[in-house]
Design a protein around this motif. Structure first.
Motif, PDB file in Angstrom:
ATOM      1  N   ALA A 160       0.826  -1.207   0.000  1.00 45.55           N
ATOM      2  CA  ALA A 160       0.000   0.000   0.000  1.00 45.55           C
ATOM      3  C   ALA A 160       0.859   1.255   0.000  1.00 45.55           C
ATOM      4  CB  ALA A 160      -0.936  -0.012   1.205  1.00 45.55           C
ATOM      5  N   THR A 161       1.946   1.237   0.757  1.00 47.05           N
ATOM      6  CA  THR A 161       2.853   2.387   0.789  1.00 47.05           C
ATOM      7  C   THR A 161       3.450   2.640  -0.589  1.00 47.05           C
ATOM      8  OG1 THR A 161       3.365   2.114   3.139  1.00 47.05           O
ATOM      9  CG2 THR A 161       4.995   3.278   1.805  1.00 47.05           C
ATOM     10  N   LYS A 162       3.926   1.580  -1.244  1.00 46.83           N
ATOM     11  CA  LYS A 162       4.479   1.725  -2.598  1.00 46.83           C
ATOM     12  C   LYS A 162       3.467   2.375  -3.532  1.00 46.83           C
ATOM     13  CE  LYS A 162       7.365  -2.413  -2.491  1.00 46.83           C
ATOM     14  NZ  LYS A 162       7.516  -3.776  -3.039  1.00 46.83           N
ATOM     15  N   ARG A 163       2.258   1.871  -3.511  1.00 44.23           N
ATOM     16  CA  ARG A 163       1.234   2.377  -4.433  1.00 44.23           C
ATOM     17  C   ARG A 163       0.848   3.818  -4.122  1.00 44.23           C
ATOM     18  NH1 ARG A 163      -2.892  -2.565  -5.809  1.00 44.23           N
ATOM     19  NH2 ARG A 163      -1.302  -4.141  -6.265  1.00 44.23           N
ATOM     20  N   ILE A 164       0.704   4.127  -2.845  1.00 46.57           N
ATOM     21  CA  ILE A 164       0.345   5.497  -2.468  1.00 46.57           C
ATOM     22  C   ILE A 164       1.448   6.464  -2.880  1.00 46.57           C
ATOM     23  CG2 ILE A 164      -0.001   7.053  -0.492  1.00 46.57           C
ATOM     24  CD1 ILE A 164      -1.555   4.656   0.817  1.00 46.57           C
ATOM     25  N   LYS A 192      12.302  -2.748   4.303  1.00 45.89           N
ATOM     26  CA  LYS A 192      11.247  -2.898   3.296  1.00 45.89           C
ATOM     27  C   LYS A 192      10.319  -1.684   3.301  1.00 45.89           C
ATOM     28  CE  LYS A 192      11.173  -7.916   2.986  1.00 45.89           C
ATOM     29  NZ  LYS A 192      10.423  -9.148   3.270  1.00 45.89           N
ATOM     30  N   MET A 193       9.971  -1.199   4.477  1.00 43.71           N
ATOM     31  CA  MET A 193       9.108  -0.020   4.559  1.00 43.71           C
ATOM     32  C   MET A 193       9.822   1.227   4.044  1.00 43.71           C
ATOM     33  SD  MET A 193       6.006  -0.648   5.322  1.00 43.71           S
ATOM     34  CE  MET A 193       5.200   0.798   5.982  1.00 43.71           C
ATOM     35  N   GLN A 194      11.105   1.358   4.368  1.00 47.84           N
ATOM     36  CA  GLN A 194      11.867   2.504   3.853  1.00 47.84           C
ATOM     37  C   GLN A 194      11.949   2.449   2.332  1.00 47.84           C
ATOM     38  OE1 GLN A 194      15.439   2.092   6.225  1.00 47.84           O
ATOM     39  NE2 GLN A 194      14.762   3.673   7.648  1.00 47.84           N
ATOM     40  N   ALA A 195      12.195   1.265   1.785  1.00 47.47           N
ATOM     41  CA  ALA A 195      12.261   1.109   0.330  1.00 47.47           C
ATOM     42  C   ALA A 195      10.911   1.428  -0.316  1.00 47.47           C
ATOM     43  CB  ALA A 195      12.708  -0.304  -0.028  1.00 47.47           C
TER      44      ALA A 195
END
Length: 142
Positions: A85-89, A112-115
């Motif tokens: 979801a973070t990537k897409r947002i 992973k979250m930072q990336a």
């Protein structure tokens, strides 16, 4: 002495550093936790929770509809996890800041979250003390 308009971020007059309240979207699959996070965020005079979501897919729709300044994003959720979801947002709404939030504190998850595009990462355990500050930092360091 600083006038309210000239106070540096983090000082007593922080709410005056923004023209309007910081708009926050909360994303977590646990209703009770979202309610607790909402209480924390709404206790800061210069912030307001504009909505919440229980999974990553709902979060994407909510960001599109509500245009929050900051999303507080859980990692482990059904339907779509917080990393995806973070990537897409971040692809769709690059000006939206995201603060990652999880019970996990492993370096692998943090990386992973930072990336994916979070500007900071908090454990749920530390959220009571650090959430408002992390949201402020997310807005100040866009």
């Amino acid at each position: 002495m600083f006038s309210d308009e000239l106070r540096p971020p983090g000082s007593i007059g922080l709410q005056n550093a923004w023209q309007s309240k910081i708009r926050v979207l909360l994303v977590d699959d646990h209703t009770m936790l979202r309610q607790g996070l909402k209480s924390i965020v709404n206790s800061c005079d210069h912030m307001e929770v504009v909505g919440d979501a229980s999974n990553g897919l709902e979060a994407i729709g909510a960001v599109s509809l509500l245009k929050p300044d900051v999303v507080v994003m859980d990692i482990n959720m059904p339907t779509m996890n917080g990393i995806e979801a973070t990537k897409r947002i971040k692809e769709m709404f690059p000006g939206t800041s995201i603060v990652g939030l999880s019970v996990q504190n492993s370096m692998d998850i943090v990386q992973k979250m930072q990336a994916a595009g979070v500007c900071s990462y908090l454990t749920k355990e530390s959220a009571v003390e650090t959430l408002c500050h992390a949201i402020e930092d997310a807005v100040l360091h866009k």
